[in-house]
Design a protein around this motif. Structure first.
Motif, PDB file in Angstrom:
ATOM      1  N   GLN A   1      -3.811  -2.330   9.400  1.00 11.98           N
ATOM      2  CA  GLN A   1      -5.102  -1.725   9.756  1.00 11.98           C
ATOM      3  C   GLN A   1      -5.128  -0.277   9.269  1.00 11.98           C
ATOM      4  OE1 GLN A   1      -5.050  -2.288  13.995  1.00 11.98           O
ATOM      5  NE2 GLN A   1      -6.142  -4.226  13.850  1.00 11.98           N
ATOM      6  N   PRO A   2      -6.100   0.075   8.431  1.00 13.42           N
ATOM      7  CA  PRO A   2      -6.142   1.424   7.854  1.00 13.42           C
ATOM      8  C   PRO A   2      -6.191   2.546   8.887  1.00 13.42           C
ATOM      9  CG  PRO A   2      -7.795   0.018   6.832  1.00 13.42           C
ATOM     10  CD  PRO A   2      -7.181  -0.762   7.958  1.00 13.42           C
ATOM     11  N   GLU A   3      -6.822   2.280  10.035  1.00  8.63           N
ATOM     12  CA  GLU A   3      -6.913   3.351  11.044  1.00  8.63           C
ATOM     13  C   GLU A   3      -5.540   3.725  11.612  1.00  8.63           C
ATOM     14  OE1 GLU A   3      -8.115  -0.581  12.964  1.00  8.63           O
ATOM     15  OE2 GLU A   3      -8.719   0.500  11.171  1.00  8.63           O
ATOM     16  N   LEU A   4      -4.579   2.839  11.504  1.00  7.84           N
ATOM     17  CA  LEU A   4      -3.234   3.146  12.005  1.00  7.84           C
ATOM     18  C   LEU A   4      -2.508   4.149  11.123  1.00  7.84           C
ATOM     19  CD1 LEU A   4      -2.015  -0.435  13.004  1.00  7.84           C
ATOM     20  CD2 LEU A   4      -2.879   1.372  14.507  1.00  7.84           C
ATOM     21  N   ILE A   5      -2.819   4.144   9.842  1.00  6.91           N
ATOM     22  CA  ILE A   5      -2.102   5.011   8.894  1.00  6.91           C
ATOM     23  C   ILE A   5      -3.051   5.969   8.182  1.00  6.91           C
ATOM     24  CG2 ILE A   5      -0.201   3.394   8.532  1.00  6.91           C
ATOM     25  CD1 ILE A   5      -1.681   2.620   5.872  1.00  6.91           C
ATOM     26  N   GLY A   6      -4.247   6.129   8.725  1.00 10.47           N
ATOM     27  CA  GLY A   6      -5.292   6.920   8.076  1.00 10.47           C
ATOM     28  C   GLY A   6      -4.880   8.316   7.653  1.00 10.47           C
ATOM     29  N   ARG A   7      -4.061   8.965   8.434  1.00  2.90           N
ATOM     30  CA  ARG A   7      -3.708  10.351   8.077  1.00  2.90           C
ATOM     31  C   ARG A   7      -2.898  10.445   6.793  1.00  2.90           C
ATOM     32  NH1 ARG A   7       0.675  12.441  12.385  1.00  2.90           N
ATOM     33  NH2 ARG A   7       0.452  10.485  13.466  1.00  2.90           N
ATOM     34  N   TRP A   8      -2.271   9.348   6.393  1.00  2.00           N
ATOM     35  CA  TRP A   8      -1.463   9.357   5.167  1.00  2.00           C
ATOM     36  C   TRP A   8      -2.190   8.777   3.962  1.00  2.00           C
ATOM     37  CZ3 TRP A   8       1.398   7.247   9.560  1.00  2.00           C
ATOM     38  CH2 TRP A   8       2.155   8.220  10.204  1.00  2.00           C
ATOM     39  N   LEU A   9      -3.379   8.249   4.189  1.00  2.00           N
ATOM     40  CA  LEU A   9      -4.166   7.702   3.076  1.00  2.00           C
ATOM     41  C   LEU A   9      -4.872   8.827   2.345  1.00  2.00           C
ATOM     42  CD1 LEU A   9      -5.785   4.605   4.812  1.00  2.00           C
ATOM     43  CD2 LEU A   9      -3.873   4.615   3.208  1.00  2.00           C
ATOM     44  N   PRO A  10      -5.051   8.674   1.037  1.00  2.00           N
ATOM     45  CA  PRO A  10      -5.795   9.709   0.299  1.00  2.00           C
ATOM     46  C   PRO A  10      -7.246   9.747   0.765  1.00  2.00           C
ATOM     47  CG  PRO A  10      -5.117   7.915  -1.169  1.00  2.00           C
ATOM     48  CD  PRO A  10      -4.587   7.594   0.200  1.00  2.00           C
ATOM     49  N   SER A  11      -7.830  10.925   0.770  1.00  2.00           N
ATOM     50  CA  SER A  11      -9.224  11.032   1.190  1.00  2.00           C
ATOM     51  C   SER A  11     -10.127  10.405   0.128  1.00  2.00           C
ATOM     52  CB  SER A  11      -9.607  12.494   1.415  1.00  2.00           C
ATOM     53  OG  SER A  11      -9.464  13.214   0.215  1.00  2.00           O
ATOM     54  N   GLN A  12     -11.261   9.910   0.568  1.00  2.00           N
ATOM     55  CA  GLN A  12     -12.180   9.193  -0.313  1.00  2.00           C
ATOM     56  C   GLN A  12     -13.324  10.087  -0.808  1.00  2.00           C
ATOM     57  OE1 GLN A  12     -11.742   5.968  -1.353  1.00  2.00           O
ATOM     58  NE2 GLN A  12      -9.772   6.141  -0.370  1.00  2.00           N
ATOM     59  N   GLY A  13     -13.147  11.357  -0.838  1.00  2.00           N
ATOM     60  CA  GLY A  13     -14.189  12.249  -1.368  1.00  2.00           C
ATOM     61  C   GLY A  13     -15.024  12.896  -0.288  1.00  2.00           C
ATOM     62  N   THR A  14     -16.131  13.467  -0.688  1.00  2.00           N
ATOM     63  CA  THR A  14     -17.120  14.275   0.064  1.00  2.00           C
ATOM     64  C   THR A  14     -16.710  15.679   0.232  1.00  2.00           C
ATOM     65  OG1 THR A  14     -16.408  13.756   2.326  1.00  2.00           O
ATOM     66  CG2 THR A  14     -18.242  12.424   1.360  1.00  2.00           C
TER      67      THR A  14
ATOM     68  N   LEU B   1       0.863  -1.166   0.000  1.00  2.00           N
ATOM     69  CA  LEU B   1       0.000   0.000   0.000  1.00  2.00           C
ATOM     70  C   LEU B   1       0.907   1.225   0.000  1.00  2.00           C
ATOM     71  CD1 LEU B   1      -2.814   1.229   0.235  1.00  2.00           C
ATOM     72  CD2 LEU B   1      -2.602   1.017   2.713  1.00  2.00           C
ATOM     73  N   TYR B   2       0.901   1.962  -1.092  1.00  2.00           N
ATOM     74  CA  TYR B   2       1.753   3.135  -1.218  1.00  2.00           C
ATOM     75  C   TYR B   2       1.065   4.339  -0.589  1.00  2.00           C
ATOM     76  CZ  TYR B   2       5.057   0.728  -4.155  1.00  2.00           C
ATOM     77  OH  TYR B   2       6.020  -0.129  -4.604  1.00  2.00           O
ATOM     78  N   ILE B   3       1.815   5.073   0.215  1.00  3.79           N
ATOM     79  CA  ILE B   3       1.264   6.237   0.901  1.00  3.79           C
ATOM     80  C   ILE B   3       2.238   7.396   0.798  1.00  3.79           C
ATOM     81  CG2 ILE B   3      -0.260   5.042   2.500  1.00  3.79           C
ATOM     82  CD1 ILE B   3       1.900   4.987   4.539  1.00  3.79           C
TER      83      ILE B   3
END
Length: 58
Positions: free
Chosen positions: A45-58, A6-8
């Motif tokens: 677990q995505p919640e561990l690295i959530g701040r570096w993941l691209p946002s999913q819209g909205t 998973l590239y971040i």
């Protein structure tokens, strides 16, 4: 995600924190020189690295 990675986009100033979080989860954070991005094992677990993941819209 590519080949189980998973590239971040992690700022250089936060790389040590990323590595520490990944290590605590039993995963690895590795710098890809060619892509100039960090990657972690895709099953982290995505919640561990959530701040570096691209946002999913909205």
């Amino acid at each position: 995600m590519v080949n189980g990675r998973l590239y971040i986009d992690t700022p250089k100033a936060e790389k040590d924190e990323l590595k520490k979080i990944a290590r605590a989860a039993g995963k690895r954070a590795i710098w890809d020189r060619e892509r100039r991005l960090w990657h972690v094992d895709a099953d982290i677990q995505p919640e561990l690295i959530g701040r570096w993941l691209p946002s999913q819209g909205t």
